[in-house]
Enzyme design. Structure first.
Site, PDB file in Angstrom:
ATOM      1  N   THR A  11       1.294  -4.539   6.201  1.00  0.00           N
ATOM      2  CA  THR A  11       1.936  -3.736   5.155  1.00  0.00           C
ATOM      3  C   THR A  11       3.295  -3.231   5.598  1.00  0.00           C
ATOM      4  OG1 THR A  11      -0.156  -3.116   4.186  1.00  0.00           O
ATOM      5  CG2 THR A  11       1.641  -1.587   3.838  1.00  0.00           C
ATOM      6  N   SER A  54      -3.288  -8.752   7.941  1.00  0.00           N
ATOM      7  CA  SER A  54      -4.132  -8.767   9.147  1.00  0.00           C
ATOM      8  C   SER A  54      -5.595  -9.059   8.861  1.00  0.00           C
ATOM      9  CB  SER A  54      -3.975  -7.473   9.940  1.00  0.00           C
ATOM     10  OG  SER A  54      -4.679  -6.403   9.367  1.00  0.00           O
ATOM     11  N   THR A  87      -2.624  -2.746   9.288  1.00  0.00           N
ATOM     12  CA  THR A  87      -3.547  -1.692   9.733  1.00  0.00           C
ATOM     13  C   THR A  87      -5.011  -2.138   9.680  1.00  0.00           C
ATOM     14  OG1 THR A  87      -3.823  -0.723   7.525  1.00  0.00           O
ATOM     15  CG2 THR A  87      -2.025   0.143   8.880  1.00  0.00           C
ATOM     16  N   ASP A  88      -5.305  -3.141   8.827  1.00  0.00           N
ATOM     17  CA  ASP A  88      -6.718  -3.397   8.532  1.00  0.00           C
ATOM     18  C   ASP A  88      -7.532  -3.889   9.720  1.00  0.00           C
ATOM     19  OD1 ASP A  88      -6.514  -2.478   5.974  1.00  0.00           O
ATOM     20  OD2 ASP A  88      -6.323  -4.437   5.033  1.00  0.00           O
TER      21      ASP A  88
END
Ligand code: SIN
Length: 303
Positions: A11, A54, A87-88
């Site tokens: 992101t 990710s 971030t995932d």
């Protein structure tokens, strides 16, 4: 001072609105240009390693990223590395790098919860924070995000939306390094989440699909449903390593507490969260290390 900036997508490189955007659209040069202070801090060597959301990261990506990091860390002209990431799955990559990299230089990952084009984009501030963190010279893998610095091994994502989405968990800092796999083929290690009414088929499927390791996110204190036990014994008898973890985030699973690990040949995950236990088992098998010894070193478990 010179830092390497390795971009992998996420992101932080996303385009659109916070409610609807596409990750991994902007290149590494755009990330640098969005934070003019960066060029005043040090020299940069910028590289686009991947351009991924990710969720599509795989263990093969961890290994490719770790190889590139290790080459840069071994370069006397590079003082540290900043990595941008989604971030995932950041906690998985950060743990894998924490296990794989041998260095006395900083490796700082960062990310963002809002895309780069959002009026309240958090990526630029996080990237600047990561650069400052890398310039401290403190060794090891860390994550700098939303004003916090968390050891890479201990990162956990707790919120789906909040910019301060991350916290530090109970993972022991790795007491060993796992050698980087030399080949491209990595073993399959599946993570199986226990739920009420579960049947053995999910384990049987993993065995049939060629898994060499299984991590079970069991209930409570690593409590395994009776329906799973015959399948887990078949897995063990087929030479598949079984790690008994818990879907509960605190206190961990200890040897022979609530199950006969020693008699059954299972490995307790200690306080390693299931995702981290899976990364450790996969990388240990890939490196040809004994998983019992690896987990003993990572969790303090002793046979
Ligand atoms: C991703 O993980 O690549 C997308 C989501 C995010 O970075 O927050």
């Amino acid at each position: 001072m010179k830092l390497a900036l390795l971009a992998t997508g996420g992101t932080i490189a996303g385009v659109g609105t916070a409610a609807r955007y596409t990750a991994a659209r902007l290149g590494v040069e755009s990330l640098l240009e969005a934070v003019p202070q960066l060029t005043g801090l040090c020299a940069w060597q910028a590289e686009q390693v991947f351009a991924l959301d990710s969720r599509d990261m795989t263990p093969a990506h961890w290994v490719r990223l770790a190889r590139r990091c290790q080459a840069l860390l071994d370069d006397t002209g590079i003082d540290g590395i900043v990595i941008t990431h989604g971030t995932d799955t950041l906690e998985e990559t950060a743990y894998a790098l924490s296990l794989l990299l041998a260095t006395d230089k900083p490796v700082v990952l960062t990310a963002a919860m809002r895309p780069a084009t959002d009026p309240q984009a958090d990526g630029p501030a996080n990237l600047l924070q990561a650069a400052h963190e890398a310039l401290t010279g403190l060794p090891g893998v860390r994550v700098a995000v939303h004003g916090s610095v968390i050891p890479g091994a201990r990162l956990t994502k707790l919120h789906t939306q909040a910019p301060g989405a991350f916290a530090e968990d109970e993972t022991p800092l790795p007491a060993i390094r796992i050698p980087l796999p030399s080949g491209e083929a990595l073993p399959r290690v599946d993570l199986i989440h226990v739920f009420s009414g579960m049947e053995r088929g999910v384990v049987d499927h993993a065995i049939a699909a060629g898994a060499r390791g299984l991590v079970i996110a069991a209930a409570g204190d690593g409590s395994l449903p009776a329906a799973l036990l015959p399948a887990l014994r078949s897995a063990r008898d087929a030479g598949i390593t079984v790690v008994r973890g818990s879907r509960v985030p605190h206190d961990g699973v200890r040897r022979d507490r609530n199950a006969d690990d020693t008699a059954e040949g299972w490995i307790p995950a200690g306080t390693l969260a299931p995702l981290k236990a899976r990364a450790a088992l996969l990388l240990s098998l890939a490196a040809g290390l004994g998983p019992f010894e690896t987990f003993a070193a990572l969790t303090g478990d002793t046979l």
